[in-house]
Motif scaffolding. Structure first.
Motif, PDB file in Angstrom:
ATOM      1  N   PHE A 313       0.795  -1.233   0.000  1.00 37.84           N
ATOM      2  CA  PHE A 313       0.000   0.000   0.000  1.00 37.84           C
ATOM      3  C   PHE A 313       0.828   1.286   0.000  1.00 37.84           C
ATOM      4  N   LYS A 314       2.150   1.152  -0.003  1.00 37.16           N
ATOM      5  CA  LYS A 314       3.070   2.302   0.015  1.00 37.16           C
ATOM      6  C   LYS A 314       3.095   2.970   1.396  1.00 37.16           C
ATOM      7  N   GLU A 315       3.873   4.041   1.529  1.00 34.55           N
ATOM      8  CA  GLU A 315       4.156   4.671   2.817  1.00 34.55           C
ATOM      9  C   GLU A 315       2.905   5.215   3.512  1.00 34.55           C
ATOM     10  N   GLU A 316       1.853   5.459   2.743  1.00 34.21           N
ATOM     11  CA  GLU A 316       0.637   6.048   3.309  1.00 34.21           C
ATOM     12  C   GLU A 316       0.006   5.178   4.384  1.00 34.21           C
ATOM     13  N   ILE A 317       0.259   3.865   4.329  1.00 37.01           N
ATOM     14  CA  ILE A 317      -0.346   2.936   5.276  1.00 37.01           C
ATOM     15  C   ILE A 317       0.489   2.777   6.542  1.00 37.01           C
ATOM     16  N   LYS A 318       1.719   3.271   6.542  1.00 38.99           N
ATOM     17  CA  LYS A 318       2.670   3.021   7.634  1.00 38.99           C
ATOM     18  C   LYS A 318       2.152   3.425   9.018  1.00 38.99           C
ATOM     19  N   PRO A 319       1.467   4.563   9.177  1.00 43.07           N
ATOM     20  CA  PRO A 319       0.980   4.942  10.515  1.00 43.07           C
ATOM     21  C   PRO A 319       0.003   3.943  11.130  1.00 43.07           C
ATOM     22  N   TYR A 320      -0.565   3.081  10.301  1.00 44.64           N
ATOM     23  CA  TYR A 320      -1.562   2.131  10.797  1.00 44.64           C
ATOM     24  C   TYR A 320      -1.032   0.691  10.834  1.00 44.64           C
ATOM     25  N   ALA A 321       0.218   0.506  10.468  1.00 45.31           N
ATOM     26  CA  ALA A 321       0.781  -0.847  10.368  1.00 45.31           C
ATOM     27  C   ALA A 321       0.869  -1.552  11.720  1.00 45.31           C
ATOM     28  N   TYR A 322       0.933  -0.770  12.822  1.00 41.68           N
ATOM     29  CA  TYR A 322       1.025  -1.370  14.157  1.00 41.68           C
ATOM     30  C   TYR A 322      -0.193  -2.236  14.483  1.00 41.68           C
ATOM     31  N   LEU A 323      -1.289  -2.017  13.747  1.00 37.99           N
ATOM     32  CA  LEU A 323      -2.514  -2.781  13.988  1.00 37.99           C
ATOM     33  C   LEU A 323      -2.448  -4.208  13.455  1.00 37.99           C
ATOM     34  N   PHE A 324      -1.461  -4.480  12.608  1.00 42.52           N
ATOM     35  CA  PHE A 324      -1.446  -5.749  11.873  1.00 42.52           C
ATOM     36  C   PHE A 324      -1.390  -6.962  12.800  1.00 42.52           C
ATOM     37  N   ALA A 325      -0.455  -6.976  13.752  1.00 47.68           N
ATOM     38  CA  ALA A 325      -0.319  -8.133  14.654  1.00 47.68           C
ATOM     39  C   ALA A 325      -1.570  -8.341  15.513  1.00 47.68           C
ATOM     40  N   PRO A 326      -2.130  -7.288  16.139  1.00 44.96           N
ATOM     41  CA  PRO A 326      -3.381  -7.498  16.896  1.00 44.96           C
ATOM     42  C   PRO A 326      -4.535  -7.992  16.024  1.00 44.96           C
TER      43      PRO A 326
END
Length: 412
Positions: A313-326
């Motif tokens: 999704f490119k850099e735009e998604i990075k602020p929300y990537a922390y949600l992936f593991a949960p």
């Protein structure tokens, strides 16, 4: 036609489902890449809004159908009941749209996605016939054909028209054509030519399925409510970001389902033969596989999650990537929940499943209203974890209670 072995059916089902849902997952990525996060949010809204109605179209019959080893109902009875369920689900979905202030564009995408879900439900009843006759290789071929056609048409139309309504319509059309020209014809090979549809039997079957339908709809609703409230409180773009982070988790959920689905018939056979040890052996082996896959899934999501999301999704998604593991953790609980339901169905634990559905919706609604409104996307994950924990605890108790009664009956 000769039946395939259980191992072969697991392989065919796993490969076919993973391929198909992989293609379905790619549509959620490519809609963002081809048309932006706003259309991604509309697409995510369509998936969320139609989820419970899609379950209604299935009428939660597949597990009952495959485990009906004493032929309580004929194949044509199951097919006819599915027609009624599809029509009712589409009409109720359309009526539900009247309660929301969606734009005509959103209406179009949602209704056409619902038509696509009805096509899937139609195919599912034919897959139940294939599975009951031990030929899940035909199901695999259907998944592959649908995946290729769906992805190809969806992306081509979206790229050329930049119109999500047309792209979703193309996806629905390919699914219906596959049902007509492949799945229906394959299933007819297993149906007796003399078999007729008994309207009284259809009514009896659908009446018997009502509790299971309520369970399935409420169970799906409990999973969809947190995302529904996210869109209500924070808008379709927020849902678009969340859906983009969550879409890879679909692979984990589908992977779990592919392992368990072919085991419904062996479980039903063990129950019919009063083979409690064999029944428990299957459940223990599945539990071991789940533990191993869960550890691997969580480890991979922690190590590679952010890298993968940014790659897609490119850099735009990075602020929300922390949600992936949960989200992966919540998906694993969804998979466990989804696999415990067929066990309850095979054991004919219907009242217990109603408690699961009602408890799930109640906890989801309470958690969604508080957590999502207060914590946004973090609240969605929190609400899911709370809801799924409540449901799994009830299901485990139901299975334990039924197995204990089985043991007492055997000693008696």
């Amino acid at each position: 036609m000769e039946k395939k072995s259980t191992i072969a059916n697991i392989f065919y089902n796993s490969f076919g489902m993973m391929f198909y849902y992989g293609c379905q997952w790619l549509t959620t990525i490519l809609v963002v890449r081809l048309s932006g996060f706003s259309d991604g949010g509309v697409y995510g809204l369509a998936m969320t809004f139609t989820a419970a109605f899609g379950i209604l179209a299935l009428f939660n019959t597949r597990q009952y159908q495959v485990s009906d080893v004493i032929m309580e109902y004929s194949d044509r009875t199951y097919i006819k009941s599915r027609y009624y369920a599809m029509a009712a689900s589409f009409l109720i979905c359309a009526a539900g749209l009247l309660l929301n202030d969606y734009t005509p564009y959103q209406w179009g995408v949602i209704l056409l996605y619902m038509l696509y879900k009805c096509g899937e439900a139609w195919i599912d009843v034919y897959h139940g016939i294939d599975q009951k006759n031990g030929r899940m290789d035909y199901i695999c071929y259907s998944y592959i054909a649908r995946g290729i056609l769906m992805l190809g048409i969806f992306c081509s139309v979206l790229y050329l028209s930049q119109n999500l309504v047309l792209a979703t319509g193309g996806m629905a059309l390919t699914t219906i054509l596959t049902a007509v020209f492949y799945d229906r014809r394959i299933a007819e090979r297993f149906i007796s030519k003399e078999a007729k549809t008994d309207c009284a039997a259809v009514k009896k079957l659908m009446a018997a399925m009502v509790p299971l339908v309520i369970v399935a709809v409420t169970n799906n609703l409990s999973i969809s409510l947190p995302k529904y409230y996210l869109e209500r409180y924070y808008g379709e773009t927020a849902l678009g970001y969340y859906s983009s982070v969550a879409t890879p988790s679909m692979i984990v959920q589908v992977g779990a389902a592919t392992i368990f689905t072919p085991l419904i018939l062996p479980l039903a056979d063990r129950l019919k033969e009063n083979d409690k040890r064999g029944f428990l052996d299957i459940l223990k082996k599945v539990a071991v596989v789940f533990v191993i896959l869960s550890i691997l899934a969580v480890a991979v999501s922690v190590i590679f999650g952010e890298w993968f999301l940014v790659l897609v999704f490119k850099e735009e998604i990075k602020p929300y990537a922390y949600l992936f593991a949960p989200i992966i953790l919540s998906t694993l609980l969804i998979a466990i929940n989804a696999c415990l339901f067929p066990v309850c169905t095979v054991l004919r634990e219907i009242k217990g499943q109603l408690a699961v559905g009602i408890g799930g919706v109640a906890s989801s609604l309470a958690a969604s209203v508080y957590c999502v409104k207060r914590y946004s996307m973090d609240g969605v994950v929190a609400a899911l974890l709370i809801t799924l924990t409540v449901q799994i605890l009830i299901e485990v108790y139901c299975v334990y209670r039924k197995m204990r009664k089985w043991k007492e009956a055997s000693h008696g």
